[in-house]
Design a protein around this motif. Structure first.
Motif, PDB file in Angstrom:
ATOM      1  N   LEU A 132       0.829  -1.203   0.000  1.00 46.43           N
ATOM      2  CA  LEU A 132       0.000   0.000   0.000  1.00 46.43           C
ATOM      3  C   LEU A 132       0.868   1.258   0.000  1.00 46.43           C
ATOM      4  N   TRP A 133       1.944   1.224   0.749  1.00 46.21           N
ATOM      5  CA  TRP A 133       2.863   2.379   0.803  1.00 46.21           C
ATOM      6  C   TRP A 133       3.494   2.652  -0.555  1.00 46.21           C
ATOM      7  N   THR A 139       2.439   1.718  -3.541  1.00 42.16           N
ATOM      8  CA  THR A 139       1.491   2.041  -4.611  1.00 42.16           C
ATOM      9  C   THR A 139       0.882   3.431  -4.450  1.00 42.16           C
ATOM     10  N   THR A 140       0.738   3.895  -3.219  1.00 46.95           N
ATOM     11  CA  THR A 140       0.131   5.221  -3.014  1.00 46.95           C
ATOM     12  C   THR A 140       1.157   6.348  -3.091  1.00 46.95           C
TER      13      THR A 140
END
Length: 569
Positions: A429-430, A432-433
């Motif tokens: 998540l880190w 990709t965001t």
């Protein structure tokens, strides 16, 4: 100029000025009487001698003077007599007057400048008329002509006067520019005289138009060029600041402010360097700022690399010892599978610190943080699994307890996998965001650039650290609860001690990480990784290796179960 010089002459002493004159007055004989102008320089019309003019002027007789009112006035004022006779009592001219004996501007033909211009102009018009009324064989003086014909012919005249001056006109109607550099120099009798010290001739080759023939005598008899300002020129790297209450030529040279330069002499303002540049020592040019990062050839990097490789080597050696004695009770007592997985994860922890060294790039920035987060969670998950095994093992000894049924090897593997996958999900998540990417930090230091890995999403970074901290705290609590288990089985005590070291290192890491400048921020992070990895290795595995290698009598099932003689470690 007369009014100005007369006013200045009344002041005592006269102001010490270096006069630079225009053509209008630098050759005026009447102004030459002001001695305070000694040393004046300026361009003037060339002086010349007109052949026959002096003889013509001195050939004037009383009879010729009577023919012109102007000459009559000149004769009568020069000799103080009357040619026609008058009733005011003036004596009558008797013919004894000698014009050769006069000493006045009329007889002085040594400074003919404007007169020579008239002389050349008259001859130019004469040549133009000659070109209109004459052909190759004869001239018709009765020819009628219009002014435009004279003008047209005047453009084409090209002749040399008897005193050696070339007369011609260019396409704009201008003659050749010829000037003399006039210097007012003091004569032996104390008076001033016009002295030609140089010449300008526009007809000469380019770069050779101006030439000097004599030395200039400046104000007060100086031979060196006088200074025209009261302050030295401001060198590059400074700017001019006018002194209050003084002329504009009086100023101070102020060094350029930090981050600014001036690359010209007598610069009025300094210019700020671009963000990625910084002035040199002289502040006259902008140089690229040096880029700072924890490079491989840095002494600190070499030391950290040695510790990292040493730690990995120790973990490999412990793995080898455990592998050789894998059937021994002390290795099998607490799930040898978790021990080997923990040693593998510790080896990765030691090696992942190497990803923090070197020039940051997109891949290295993303790799270093995710590799660190995942390997440490894997490591803590193994320790947490070992702690739960210890608790479950001793709870299983209680009558009617089947605790180990619910935390056997499959459950242990699943717990480690689950805890690790949660960290993997946080890292994905880190990345990709808002992933960590290299950026140039221009704020911390003004004179250099810190190349570092930006966090991208601060939430992602602290989520990774927070998850590691949560698992470490949970592991510490469980190990603390199991600290009073039988002395011969020291696993819980060692885990408690290792988690205490781990938590102390990472709690102290946070303020050190935030306050460390430049490349030392990365060094602090590497130090925290190595310190916590060494703490886990030495606290959990070194005591077991000591028993395996040096106390084989304690490496028995009876001893581990507390049924044999115990010895302090």
């Amino acid at each position: 100029m007369l009014f100005l010089l007369q006013e200045l002459a009344t002041r005592q002493p006269p102001p010490p000025l270096q006069w630079i004159g225009s053509e209008a007055w630098i050759i005026d004989p009447e102004i030459l009487r002001f001695n305070m102008c000694a040393g004046a320089i300026g361009f003037g019309i060339p002086r010349s001698v007109i052949p026959g003019l002096r003889e013509f002027l001195l050939d004037l007789s009383p009879e010729q003077a009577l023919k012109s009112p102007l000459l009559t006035e000149f004769w009568e004022s020069s000799f103080s007599c009357s040619l026609k006779g008058s009733s005011d009592g003036a004596r009558e001219c008797d013919g004894s007057e000698d014009i050769h004996a006069l000493q006045n501007p009329y007889t002085d033909t040594s400074q003919l400048r404007i007169t020579n211009m008239v002389y050349k102009a008259t001859y130019a018009i004469a040549h133009a008329i000659h070109g209109v009324i004459c052909n190759d064989t004869q001239c018709d003086k009765s020819t009628k002509f219009a002014p435009w014909q004279i003008l047209d012919q005047l453009k084409r005249v090209n002749f040399t006067t008897k005193n050696g001056f070339q007369v011609s006109f260019d396409s704009s109607g201008d003659p050749v520019a010829v000037y003399e550099l006039i210097n007012w120099q003091v004569k032996k009798d104390g008076g001033l005289d016009f002295v030609t010290v140089g010449q300008y001739d526009s007809s000469r080759p380019k770069g050779q138009e101006f030439s000097m023939s004599k030395a200039i005598i400046w104000m007060r008899g100086q031979t060196e060029v006088p200074r025209s300002v009261c302050s030295e020129s401001c060198p590059p790297g400074t700017r001019k600041a006018v002194q209050k209450g003084k002329p504009v030529c009086c100023y101070d040279c102020i060094p350029c402010a930090e981050g600014e330069i001036s690359n010209k002499t007598d610069s009025l303002n300094c210019v700020r360097c671009p963000p990625e540049f910084w002035p040199n020592t002289q502040r006259d040019s902008c140089l690229p700022k040096p880029v700072e990062f924890l490079s491989w050839d840095d002494t600190l990097s070499i030391i950290l690399t040695v510790f990292s490789i040493t730690g990995a080597f120790i973990a490999v050696c412990v793995t080898a010892v455990f592998c050789k004695h894998r059937t021994s009770p002390i290795v099998r007592a607490n799930n040898s599978e978790l021990s080997f997985l923990l040693l593998f994860s510790l080896t990765l922890c030691f090696l992942c610190s190497l990803t923090f060294i070197g020039r940051p790039s997109e891949w290295s920035c993303m790799l270093r943080h995710t590799a660190f987060g995942i390997t440490f969670v894997l490591c803590i998950s193994c320790v947490l699994g070992k702690t739960i095994v210890v608790l479950m093992a001793f709870r299983a000894t209680l009558p009617g307890s089947n605790a180990m049924k619910w935390f056997g090897p499959p459950q242990q593997r699943l717990s480690v996998l689950t805890f690790t996958l949660i960290q993997v999900l946080i890292c994905v998540l880190w990345l990709t965001t808002s992933p960590p990417l290299p950026f140039k930090n221009l704020k911390y230091y003004k004179e250099r650039i810190i190349l570092e890995c930006g966090l991208g999403s601060a939430i992602g970074f602290w989520a990774v650290l927070g998850y590691i901290g949560f698992l470490a705290l949970l592991c510490f609590i469980l190990a603390f609860l199991a600290r009073k288990l039988p002395d011969n089985f020291n696993e819980a005590k060692f885990i408690t001690f290792s988690m205490l070291i781990f938590c102390a290192v990472w709690i102290s890491f946070i303020p050190a990480y935030v306050s460390s400048p430049g490349k030392f921020t990365v060094a602090v992070e590497i130090f925290a990784i190595l310190a916590s990895s060494f703490g886990l290795t030495f606290s959990i595995f070194v005591p077991k290796c000591f028993i395996i290698m040096f106390r084989p009598e304690q490496n028995t099932k009876k001893h581990l179960m507390g049924k044999g003689p115990s010895k302090a470690l």
